[in-house]
Every structure is written in C-alpha cells, then in structure tokens.
Scaffold this active site. Structure first.
Site, PDB file in Angstrom:
ATOM      1  N   ASP A 179       0.941  -0.902   0.204  1.00 51.49           N
ATOM      2  CA  ASP A 179       0.609   0.010   0.096  1.00 51.49           C
ATOM      3  C   ASP A 179       1.181   1.298   0.071  1.00 51.49           C
ATOM      4  OD1 ASP A 179      -2.057   2.260   0.335  1.00 51.49           O
ATOM      5  OD2 ASP A 179      -2.561   1.373   2.111  1.00 51.49           O
ATOM      6  N   HIS A 206       0.380  -0.327  -4.612  1.00 49.39           N
ATOM      7  CA  HIS A 206      -0.970   0.292  -5.654  1.00 49.39           C
ATOM      8  C   HIS A 206      -1.813   1.994  -5.017  1.00 49.39           C
ATOM      9  CE1 HIS A 206      -3.474   0.347  -1.205  1.00 49.39           C
ATOM     10  NE2 HIS A 206      -2.920  -0.934  -1.263  1.00 49.39           N
ATOM     11  N   CYS A 217      -9.074   6.776   5.314  1.00 51.53           N
ATOM     12  CA  CYS A 217      -8.837   5.818   5.162  1.00 51.53           C
ATOM     13  C   CYS A 217     -10.278   5.286   4.400  1.00 51.53           C
ATOM     14  CB  CYS A 217      -9.508   4.527   6.404  1.00 51.53           C
ATOM     15  SG  CYS A 217     -10.497   2.613   6.641  1.00 51.53           S
ATOM     16  N   HIS A 219     -12.706   3.838   4.505  1.00 56.43           N
ATOM     17  CA  HIS A 219     -13.976   3.909   5.009  1.00 56.43           C
ATOM     18  C   HIS A 219     -14.280   4.973   5.730  1.00 56.43           C
ATOM     19  CE1 HIS A 219     -13.370  -0.289   3.368  1.00 56.43           C
ATOM     20  NE2 HIS A 219     -14.157   0.230   3.247  1.00 56.43           N
ATOM     21  N   ARG A 254      -5.814   2.585  -7.553  1.00 59.81           N
ATOM     22  CA  ARG A 254      -7.086   2.413  -6.565  1.00 59.81           C
ATOM     23  C   ARG A 254      -8.025   3.620  -6.633  1.00 59.81           C
ATOM     24  NH1 ARG A 254      -7.690   2.524  -0.020  1.00 59.81           N
ATOM     25  NH2 ARG A 254      -8.574   4.268   0.445  1.00 59.81           N
ATOM     26  N   SER A 341     -13.476  -6.278   3.046  1.00 52.82           N
ATOM     27  CA  SER A 341     -12.973  -5.465   4.549  1.00 52.82           C
ATOM     28  C   SER A 341     -13.178  -5.055   5.894  1.00 52.82           C
ATOM     29  CB  SER A 341     -13.690  -3.678   3.806  1.00 52.82           C
ATOM     30  OG  SER A 341     -13.465  -3.013   5.028  1.00 52.82           O
ATOM     31  N   SER A 343     -14.754  -3.587   7.707  1.00 49.41           N
ATOM     32  CA  SER A 343     -15.433  -2.248   7.987  1.00 49.41           C
ATOM     33  C   SER A 343     -16.681  -2.911   7.798  1.00 49.41           C
ATOM     34  CB  SER A 343     -14.852  -1.382   7.311  1.00 49.41           C
ATOM     35  OG  SER A 343     -13.385  -0.614   7.524  1.00 49.41           O
TER      36      SER A 343
END
Length: 499
Positions: A179, A206, A217, A219, A254, A341, A343
């Site tokens: 990441d 990514h 984030c 989310h 992304r 996820s 989340s």
C-alpha cells in the site's frame, strides 16, 4: 596549473585519443542496442499488453545510472504474482502486520501477502506511534515492513532448506502487494516511494487518487480526490520508477470516488461533469461521488495500471458487477482487485451462503486479486484478548489449552511455531556454528534445550472435555460468567474458528 607546474595540462597521445573515440562509439552503440531491446520488450512482451508509457526507452536508460542493482525478491515476486494472476481463478490474501504473520499465512497455503498502510499506521510504523489511517506515519514505513516480512520469509526458507524440507506452495517467498496510499506527496514522492517499495521486495504496489495531505481510510469521511490528471501522473511515476530499477512490478490503481465528495481542482474536463458548482471553505470543489464517478476514473486509469480497485462501502455484488462490466466494455482484459474489508459487517449485510460464494462470484467478474486488508490487526488483537481473558479467569488452564491447539495444528497441518526456538532459527544457526567449528562445537543451543526435551516427537493429545477434543476447546473453558450468546452450550466468541 598542471601537476608539473609548467601551466600546461597533460596531453593525450594519439593512440589514447583513438582508443577514447572507439570507446565512445562502442558505448553509443551499446546504448542504442539497449534502447532497441527495451522498446522491443515493451511492444512484444505479453506482460505489457494494454499498457501505455508516456515516456521513451531513452528516458528510462538515462535515469538508470551506470550500474544496475538487482532487486531479486521484488523481481521474483512480481513475476510470480503475474503468473498466479493468470493461472489461478483468483489470488486471495490477508493483511500481515509482522514477519511472523506472513510466515503463518504462507505455511497455511496462501500464495500472496498483503501489506496494509492502515495496519502500518495502527501498529507497525517507524515512528512507533499508533495512528489512524491518515498518512501520519513516516513515508518509508511500508517499504520497511515489506523488508521485515521478506527477512522473515527468508529465514523460514533457510531453516526449511537446511533441513531438506520443501517450501509450502513451491516457495516461501510469496509476492507482497503493498500500500503506497496517496503517494505521500506529489509525483516525485510517488516515484521515490515506488523505488523504496521495490527495494523492500514488493511485487505489486497500489496508489489511490486521494489528496495525500488530506488522505483518509477508504471507509472514513472527508476524502478529497485529486484531479484525474494528477492521479494518472502518479501511476506513470510508479511505472517509471519500476522501469528505471528494471523490475516488472505491478501497478494497481485505486479510486475512492465512490464515496468521495470533494475535489482539489476542476482543471480536468473528465472531472467537471461530477462537479456541483459549490466550493468549500478550504477551496475544494464539491462533487457528486458515486459509482459513475468511480467508473469514469477507473476507465481513465486503466491504460496506466495492471489492476483497478474501486473502494466500496459495503460488500455489494451488483455494484461490483456494474463496475466490472463498465471497465471490461472498453478494456476487456483488465484485471480488477477487491477489498473484502473488515469494515463491512459481513453477517449483517449477507447471508452465510452468499458470504461463502462471494469471492468465487467476484472472480468470475474479473476480480483477480481479493484481500482482507486488516486481517493481521484483528487476528492479533482478538487472539491475545481471548488468551488474556482466559488467563485472568482460569490461569494456566487457558494457556495449556492454547498449547494443546498448537500441538493439534502441528500434527494436522504442519504448524511450526509451537516449537518457537526452532521456528526462529536456533537449529539453523547451530548448523552454521558446526560448519564454522568443523563439527566440534560444544555450544550448540538446541540439542539440550527444554524444547528438544519436552517437544520432540510430540503427538497431538486428543483428550475429550465436554464433548470437544482438548485441542479444539475454547481457551477460556468453564467460564464463571454467563456467555454473551449461546451456541451448543459454549460462548461463541470463544469458539475456535474453523472447528
């Protein structure tokens, strides 16, 4: 003045000048040959099919420097990941926070490891702080975690190779998908960060299209997108960095446009159709985020990325299908990625049958890489909480039950960490010591250890307690407190997963 003090420089002889001219011509010829070879590779190699580079081979060679440094783990990982993406139905991965977690993932049979920036922010960054996922940690933290994970995988490989054992899934060196968040700055930051990832051994990296200084984030709320142009430039910067280092690292793009409502600039015509005309007190443009906006960005990124990831706010198969169909209508072979996820409240959103079939369904749509970002964070915290709770209430009974489960997993599935001394390399370094001493060392560590005495030739002890094998008992055992939920007479929160 020259060294001889006569004010005249040292003259080059005619033979020396001829030799220099020949060397210059030879170097120029080699440079032209290298350009031709690189151009030929970009045009003919299936690895680069459908990818655009808005720069020339000459640019790459000029920026490489005179010495090529081999990045073996990154190159092997990139090649293996590419092979897996094209030979497997899909590649699934869990986020690892430590080298030991990555070793366990590979031992259990997973073929790739995800290195999450969220997890690095939370508990694995170089500042030693616990942060939310807002790019607050040092920019080299994820490359350094990649390096630590590869060190752990390398040690596992050395231990097993020295003992004549075959690595699980053909190799210990599972490719790392890492990441880079929003690049921690502009395009130059993205270029340098990509280089750091490759030096740390990442196989795929990514980049997301958020503003790095306001990164959130996927989310969380308050996300700010950069222009489509800037996002593409960061993808180009990442590809250029990989080309300069000579490694076929995959680039994943992304987009957070599905749930973002702010934009830095309306300079890009592709972004204007989503602008509302309103501005915020910070000067950002308000936009209509949503799937259409995410699709537009995914289509714009596709020529510059190997995989496309649309960050979503729930596990929605129809939403995933719509995104995939829109991308594949223009780029039919473009691979997609999906964040399964933590989340998402999976049981609240989907029934058991849908959850069980979720990943194969996505794979049929072209989602070739599927991953649980924060798996390491949740597994680490829950497992320690359960042990600590059991230890508080039942003392050594709780720890003994954890150990029994380890013995069972060792016998059934090859779990190695129960023999912790051997697992971290004590036996391997005993072999090193013996080689150095010609086999005469009296200070080898493992032979007379407690582990060798009490864990050697250990068989799984299958004792039955309350209808369950001891190795499958919840750590807490007989609880003095009422269960949170009833499930066959056991607290479901303390049931072992998968038993």
């Amino acid at each position: 003045m020259s060294a001889n003090g006569n004010g005249q420089g040292k003259r080059t002889s005619i033979p020396q000048r001829i030799e220099q001219m020949l060397s210059d011509k030879e170097r120029a010829a080699q440079y032209e040959l290298a350009q031709a070879a690189l151009n030929h590779d970009w045009v003919t190699n299936p690895r680069w099919k459908g990818l655009e580079r808005p720069y020339a081979a000459e640019d790459v060679l000029r920026l490489r420097g005179s010495i090529h440094i081999e990045h073996t783990l990154a190159r092997l990982g990139a090649e293996r990941l590419w092979e897996l993406l094209h030979s497997e139905e899909y590649v699934n991965a869990l986020g690892a926070m430590t080298g030991n977690q990555a070793v366990q993932q590979v031992q259990a049979g997973l073929k790739a490891v995800y290195v999450s920036g969220w997890q690095v922010a939370a508990d694995a960054n170089d500042s030693g702080q616990m942060y939310p996922d807002q790019s607050l940690y040092p920019a080299d933290s994820v490359p350094n975690l990649c390096r630590r994970i590869n060190y752990a995988l390398q040690r596992a490989d050395q231990i097993h190779h020295a003992d004549g054992k075959v690595a699980p899934s053909e190799t210990w060196f599972a490719p790392l998908v890492a990441d880079a968040e929003a690049g921690f700055g502009g395009t130059l930051n993205a270029f340098e960060l990509m280089k750091g990832m490759i030096e740390g051994g990442a196989a795929c990296v990514h980049f997301e299209d958020q503003l790095s200084s306001a990164k959130k984030c996927g989310h969380l709320g308050g996300k700010v997108l950069v222009s489509t142009t800037e996002a593409i430039q960061k993808l180009v910067a990442a590809r250029l960095a990989a080309d300069v280092l000579g490694v076929p690292t995959s680039v994943m793009a992304r987009t957070d446009a599905n749930s973002a409502h702010l934009l830095t600039s309306d300079i890009d015509a592709r972004d204007r159709e989503f602008c509302t005309g309103e501005r915020t007190p910070e000067g950002f443009f308000r936009i209509r985020g949503g799937l259409d906006c995410a699709i537009a960005r995914g289509l714009a990124y596709a020529p510059y990325a190997d995989l496309i990831w649309c960050e979503t706010s729930e596990p929605n198969i129809e939403e995933a299908r719509r995104f995939a169909e829109a991308i594949h209508a223009k780029y039919p072979e473009k691979m997609l990625a999906y964040n399964c996820s933590p989340s998402f409240n999976w049981r609240k959103k989907l029934d058991e049958a849908t959850i069980a079939n979720f990943q194969p369904t996505l794979a049929r749509m072209g989602y070739k890489f599927q991953f649980v970002t924060l798996a390491g964070f949740h597994a680490l915290n829950l497992s320690m909480f359960e042990l600590a709770r059991g230890y508080k209430l039942a003392g050594m009974t709780a720890y003994s039950r954890l150990q029994e489960k380890e013995f069972s997993r060792e016998t059934q599935y090859g779990y190695d960490a129960v023999k912790h001394q051997r697992f971290v390399g004590t036996g391997y370094f005993d072999q090193v010591q013996q080689v150095i001493s010609g086999g005469l060392s009296s200070t080898v560590a493992l032979a007379e250890s407690t582990e060798a005495e009490q864990f050697g030739e250990k068989k799984a002890q299958v004792r039955v307690e309350h209808g369950l094998a001891a190795a499958c008992q919840p750590i807490l055992g007989d609880r003095p407190h009422s269960p949170v939920r009833s499930g066959s007479g056991l607290d479901e929160m303390l049931l072992p997963s998968g038993d």
